[in-house]
Write a protein that holds these residues in place. Sequence first.
Motif, mmCIF file in Angstrom:
data_model
loop_
_atom_site.group_PDB
_atom_site.id
_atom_site.type_symbol
_atom_site.label_atom_id
_atom_site.label_comp_id
_atom_site.label_asym_id
_atom_site.label_seq_id
_atom_site.Cartn_x
_atom_site.Cartn_y
_atom_site.Cartn_z
ATOM 1 N N SER A 296 0.825 -1.211 0.000
ATOM 2 C CA SER A 296 0.000 0.000 0.000
ATOM 3 C C SER A 296 0.863 1.266 0.000
ATOM 4 C CB SER A 296 -0.897 0.016 1.239
ATOM 5 O OG SER A 296 -0.095 0.218 2.398
ATOM 6 N N GLU B 129 0.473 3.611 1.995
ATOM 7 C CA GLU B 129 0.726 3.893 3.415
ATOM 8 C C GLU B 129 2.003 3.216 3.899
ATOM 9 O OE1 GLU B 129 -3.491 4.594 2.492
ATOM 10 O OE2 GLU B 129 -2.228 2.841 2.174
ATOM 11 N N THR B 130 2.242 1.995 3.438
ATOM 12 C CA THR B 130 3.461 1.281 3.826
ATOM 13 C C THR B 130 4.691 1.998 3.291
ATOM 14 O OG1 THR B 130 2.309 -0.828 3.936
ATOM 15 C CG2 THR B 130 4.700 -0.915 3.650
ATOM 16 N N TRP C 108 4.910 5.171 2.359
ATOM 17 C CA TRP C 108 5.006 6.467 3.028
ATOM 18 C C TRP C 108 5.624 6.317 4.412
ATOM 19 C CZ3 TRP C 108 4.857 11.368 1.681
ATOM 20 C CH2 TRP C 108 4.740 12.334 2.684
ATOM 21 N N SER C 109 5.178 5.323 5.156
ATOM 22 C CA SER C 109 5.677 5.157 6.521
ATOM 23 C C SER C 109 7.187 4.942 6.542
ATOM 24 C CB SER C 109 4.950 4.016 7.240
ATOM 25 O OG SER C 109 5.313 2.762 6.695
ATOM 26 N N MET D 72 1.114 10.416 2.030
ATOM 27 C CA MET D 72 0.759 9.269 1.179
ATOM 28 C C MET D 72 0.907 9.558 -0.307
ATOM 29 S SD MET D 72 0.061 7.491 3.732
ATOM 30 C CE MET D 72 -0.372 8.085 5.349
ATOM 31 N N THR E 6 1.414 -0.014 -5.323
ATOM 32 C CA THR E 6 1.880 1.366 -5.384
ATOM 33 C C THR E 6 2.881 1.543 -6.516
ATOM 34 O OG1 THR E 6 1.643 1.577 -2.988
ATOM 35 C CG2 THR E 6 3.061 3.182 -4.062
#
Length: 165
Positions: free
Chosen positions: A29, A31-32, A34-35, A87, A117
């Motif tokens: 994702s 989010e992964t 981005w983190s 994100m 992504t």
Amino acid sequence: MYEAIRWPQDMTPSRSPIHFTNELEVAVSPETIWSLLVDTAAWPSFYPGVEHVELLGGHESLRLGTRFETNLAGQDVYASVQEFEPMTRIAWAGGPKASLESKAYHAWIITPTPNGTHLWTEETMQGPLWIELAKQAPDIFWRTHQTLLEDLAKVATQGGESPTR
């Protein structure tokens, strides 16, 4: 597919002797991804040559305007976050402490896809230090960023474990 990089006028590709892009599709994702990009403590697990990142000015995490020091391309560098859209995109500008007339602008675009992504990273570089490094190995920066994307993808898909080389 994505919104264009918001280049500072003096760092546009047309004004920079060094300009390259890299991209990769990753089955995780946004989010992964981005983190990992905003967690500077994780950078040594995927960013080639990075051993440390020090956030400056009392910042505890990356956000718009955050200044930081790190080691990239064998150089101690200072940088600051210039674009920050969670994100979606992040970019920083800076340069090596050893060559204040050398500078770079490195941007990331994160786009969700049906399978995960799409990562796009693009950088412009100017100044004598970067030009000399490029003369020694013309594709060094592109290859380093391709490794960066591949290692980021490995760490993201392995749940934060550093890739083995």
